[in-house]
Motif scaffolding. Structure first.
Motif, PDB file in Angstrom:
ATOM      1  N   HIS A 269       0.872  -1.036   0.091  1.00 28.99           N
ATOM      2  CA  HIS A 269       0.105  -0.011  -0.010  1.00 28.99           C
ATOM      3  C   HIS A 269       0.826   1.347  -0.120  1.00 28.99           C
ATOM      4  O   HIS A 269       1.588   1.285   0.680  1.00 28.99           O
ATOM      5  CB  HIS A 269      -0.936  -0.022   1.280  1.00 28.99           C
ATOM      6  N   GLY A 270       0.160   2.250  -0.841  1.00 24.24           N
ATOM      7  CA  GLY A 270       1.241   3.422  -0.774  1.00 24.24           C
ATOM      8  C   GLY A 270       0.940   4.450   0.266  1.00 24.24           C
ATOM      9  O   GLY A 270      -0.121   4.412   0.978  1.00 24.24           O
ATOM     10  N   ARG A 271       1.649   5.520   0.520  1.00 25.95           N
ATOM     11  CA  ARG A 271       1.389   6.258   1.623  1.00 25.95           C
ATOM     12  C   ARG A 271       2.001   7.655   1.280  1.00 25.95           C
ATOM     13  O   ARG A 271       3.139   7.731   0.636  1.00 25.95           O
ATOM     14  CB  ARG A 271       1.906   6.091   2.956  1.00 25.95           C
TER      15      ARG A 271
ATOM     16  N   VAL B  11       0.682  13.449  -9.872  1.00 28.63           N
ATOM     17  CA  VAL B  11       1.128  12.001  -9.811  1.00 28.63           C
ATOM     18  C   VAL B  11       0.740  11.614  -8.239  1.00 28.63           C
ATOM     19  O   VAL B  11       0.752  10.481  -8.088  1.00 28.63           O
ATOM     20  CB  VAL B  11       2.605  11.811 -10.032  1.00 28.63           C
ATOM     21  N   LEU B  12       0.785  12.570  -7.326  1.00 35.26           N
ATOM     22  CA  LEU B  12       0.646  12.457  -5.950  1.00 35.26           C
ATOM     23  C   LEU B  12      -0.864  12.094  -5.764  1.00 35.26           C
ATOM     24  O   LEU B  12      -1.230  11.499  -4.876  1.00 35.26           O
ATOM     25  CB  LEU B  12       1.026  13.246  -5.062  1.00 35.26           C
ATOM     26  N   ARG B  13      -1.795  12.422  -6.675  1.00 32.98           N
ATOM     27  CA  ARG B  13      -3.305  12.205  -6.357  1.00 32.98           C
ATOM     28  C   ARG B  13      -3.616  10.890  -6.761  1.00 32.98           C
ATOM     29  O   ARG B  13      -3.416  10.142  -7.907  1.00 32.98           O
ATOM     30  CB  ARG B  13      -4.069  13.182  -7.337  1.00 32.98           C
ATOM     31  N   THR B  14      -4.674  10.540  -5.951  1.00 34.94           N
ATOM     32  CA  THR B  14      -5.010   9.179  -5.943  1.00 34.94           C
ATOM     33  C   THR B  14      -5.866   9.002  -7.231  1.00 34.94           C
ATOM     34  O   THR B  14      -5.756   7.662  -8.085  1.00 34.94           O
ATOM     35  CB  THR B  14      -6.114   8.705  -4.907  1.00 34.94           C
ATOM     36  N   ASN B  15      -6.639   9.776  -7.987  1.00 36.63           N
ATOM     37  CA  ASN B  15      -7.382   9.710  -9.100  1.00 36.63           C
ATOM     38  C   ASN B  15      -6.535   9.888 -10.153  1.00 36.63           C
ATOM     39  O   ASN B  15      -6.928   9.646 -11.530  1.00 36.63           O
ATOM     40  CB  ASN B  15      -8.533  10.755  -9.347  1.00 36.63           C
ATOM     41  N   SER B  16      -5.095  10.121 -10.202  1.00 38.68           N
ATOM     42  CA  SER B  16      -4.147   9.878 -11.175  1.00 38.68           C
ATOM     43  C   SER B  16      -3.848   8.542 -11.735  1.00 38.68           C
ATOM     44  O   SER B  16      -3.340   8.245 -12.784  1.00 38.68           O
ATOM     45  CB  SER B  16      -2.982  10.820 -10.854  1.00 38.68           C
ATOM     46  N   TRP B  17      -3.991   7.489 -10.900  1.00 38.74           N
ATOM     47  CA  TRP B  17      -3.606   6.244 -10.928  1.00 38.74           C
ATOM     48  C   TRP B  17      -5.028   5.390 -11.330  1.00 38.74           C
ATOM     49  O   TRP B  17      -6.119   5.500 -10.450  1.00 38.74           O
ATOM     50  CB  TRP B  17      -3.182   5.636  -9.828  1.00 38.74           C
TER      51      TRP B  17
ATOM     52  N   GLN C  24      -4.623  17.194   0.510  1.00 39.46           N
ATOM     53  CA  GLN C  24      -5.425  16.083   1.154  1.00 39.46           C
ATOM     54  C   GLN C  24      -5.567  15.954   2.779  1.00 39.46           C
ATOM     55  O   GLN C  24      -4.509  16.503   3.235  1.00 39.46           O
ATOM     56  CB  GLN C  24      -4.589  14.847   0.447  1.00 39.46           C
ATOM     57  N   LYS C  25      -6.674  15.275   3.118  1.00 40.07           N
ATOM     58  CA  LYS C  25      -6.941  15.502   4.462  1.00 40.07           C
ATOM     59  C   LYS C  25      -6.117  14.358   5.248  1.00 40.07           C
ATOM     60  O   LYS C  25      -5.973  14.422   6.358  1.00 40.07           O
ATOM     61  CB  LYS C  25      -8.444  15.094   4.806  1.00 40.07           C
ATOM     62  N   ASP C  26      -5.705  13.079   4.708  1.00 42.41           N
ATOM     63  CA  ASP C  26      -5.053  11.927   5.388  1.00 42.41           C
ATOM     64  C   ASP C  26      -3.893  11.878   4.308  1.00 42.41           C
ATOM     65  O   ASP C  26      -3.694  12.459   3.126  1.00 42.41           O
ATOM     66  CB  ASP C  26      -5.924  11.090   5.609  1.00 42.41           C
ATOM     67  N   ASN C  27      -2.924  10.607   4.864  1.00 37.52           N
ATOM     68  CA  ASN C  27      -1.728  10.294   4.240  1.00 37.52           C
ATOM     69  C   ASN C  27      -2.054   9.076   3.176  1.00 37.52           C
ATOM     70  O   ASN C  27      -0.931   8.467   2.475  1.00 37.52           O
ATOM     71  CB  ASN C  27      -0.678   9.807   5.279  1.00 37.52           C
ATOM     72  N   ASN C  28      -3.219   8.881   2.928  1.00 33.28           N
ATOM     73  CA  ASN C  28      -3.643   7.659   1.979  1.00 33.28           C
ATOM     74  C   ASN C  28      -3.128   7.851   0.855  1.00 33.28           C
ATOM     75  O   ASN C  28      -3.410   8.868   0.073  1.00 33.28           O
ATOM     76  CB  ASN C  28      -5.057   7.277   2.064  1.00 33.28           C
ATOM     77  N   ALA C  29      -2.599   6.829   0.072  1.00 37.09           N
ATOM     78  CA  ALA C  29      -2.204   6.710  -1.348  1.00 37.09           C
ATOM     79  C   ALA C  29      -2.733   5.334  -1.744  1.00 37.09           C
ATOM     80  O   ALA C  29      -2.858   4.526  -0.915  1.00 37.09           O
ATOM     81  CB  ALA C  29      -0.800   6.882  -1.612  1.00 37.09           C
ATOM     82  N   PRO C  30      -2.800   5.221  -3.171  1.00 36.75           N
ATOM     83  CA  PRO C  30      -3.423   3.845  -3.671  1.00 36.75           C
ATOM     84  C   PRO C  30      -2.694   2.768  -3.323  1.00 36.75           C
ATOM     85  O   PRO C  30      -1.169   2.849  -2.857  1.00 36.75           O
ATOM     86  CB  PRO C  30      -3.315   4.248  -5.290  1.00 36.75           C
ATOM     87  N   PRO C  31      -2.913   1.558  -3.179  1.00 37.11           N
ATOM     88  CA  PRO C  31      -2.039   0.213  -3.360  1.00 37.11           C
ATOM     89  C   PRO C  31      -1.416  -0.122  -4.589  1.00 37.11           C
ATOM     90  O   PRO C  31      -2.212  -0.041  -5.505  1.00 37.11           O
ATOM     91  CB  PRO C  31      -3.246  -0.810  -2.819  1.00 37.11           C
TER      92      PRO C  31
END
Length: 307
Positions: free
Chosen positions: A172-174, A220-226, A185-192
């Protein structure tokens, strides 16, 4: 080639002939006493036969893991409490030893889920430094290795009679705090970047691809880019038997190895772009359904991580 940027390799002996030698087992003759007094009891007669049971423990060190349960909001158990899981009333229904076979059992069903998911899990999350509860993680350049021996012990079926599926390993990414603040972003979550499924008796690998290879360093850091890749399913059937999975990561490269013999290699531009993220390993039983009667039980016999 099934996947762009993925190289699939079989065993080193694939395609070559190998000889299997079968040996016939012959019963040894039973040696009888020459004489035995009629009616005399032998020494062993009348004794009750006893079977000694040997209890086994899984080869898993939980000092650098926390576990998420399918209850609460959801409930998490960290070190040092997780180390005494056999005496923890919250953990006992979901996380317990099979001491006959030497396995750690992960049992789950649909109930509570994390903020970024609809599914429930009994799953371990790597903690490089348990004291900071997950703030210390690793990059692809730093590398990592996770290897486990596991088994799908039991899993429910849907209304069409098809087995449900479960995620048994992940990377999982972070986001770092700086990256999180940069994109607001509100949290540190990134995609898996990696999800490995048990699906219908086979091992299926899913990873991420960057939708726009010209995306800016910020985007590149945004989840919806992946987005999701097409996925790859190993042809080898594991069913409900034990098997070995290994994940190897180094700069710009990721390998998934089944039974120390079959390999899927990811070393394309998407792996290179992923290098901006921190990561952590996950292992366990992440049931991918919300069917009310669903359940799954995964057994881990060994689990080791190194960096």
């Amino acid at each position: 080639m099934i996947l762009t940027g993925v190289v699939l390799m079989g065993s080193a002996c694939e395609g070559s002939s190998s000889e299997i030698i079968e040996e016939e087992l012959v019963d040894k003759p039973i040696l009888k006493k020459d004489e035995e007094k009629e009616g005399e009891e032998t020494e062993e007669e009348g004794k009750e036969e006893t079977t000694e049971v040997t209890f086994k423990l899984p080869n898993i060190d939980l000092a650098n893991w926390k576990v998420t349960l399918p209850i609460g909001s959801p409930t998490e158990v960290l070190p040092p409490q997780i180390l005494d899981y056999g005496n923890n009333d919250k953990l006992k229904p979901f996380f317990y030893n099979d001491s006959i076979n030497g396995a750690l059992v992960f049992y789950t069903y649909p109930e509570s889920s994390t903020a970024n998911s609809s599914y429930s899990r009994t799953e371990l999350r790597e903690l490089m430094n348990p004291e900071d509860k997950g703030k210390t993680n690793w990059t692809f350049e730093q590398g990592g290795n996770m290897k486990g021996t596991l088994q799908m012990s039991d899993i429910s079926k849907d209304k069409n009679g098809k087995y449900h599926r479960s995620i048994i390993m992940q990377i999982h990414g972070r986001l770092t705090n700086a990256q999180r603040d940069l994109i607001g972003q509100k949290d540190n979550n990134a995609p898996p970047i990696l999800k490995i499924y048990w699906t219908d008796g086979k091992v299926r690998v899913k990873t991420k691809v960057l939708k726009d290879l010209n995306a800016s360093d910020i985007d590149v850091l945004r989840t919806n880019s992946w987005g999701d890749d097409e996925g790859y399913t190993f042809s080898q059937y594991v069913g409900f038997d034990k098997f070995t999975l290994e994940v190897k990561v180094e700069k710009n490269k990721m390998e998934v190895i089944l039974n120390e013999q079959y390999v899927a290699v990811y070393n394309d531009i998407h792996m290179e772009k992923w290098g901006v993220f921190e990561n952590y390993f996950k292992a366990g039983n992440y049931l991918s359904t919300t069917d009310s009667e669903a359940f799954s039980k995964v057994k881990y016999y060994e689990l080791k991580v190194s960096h």
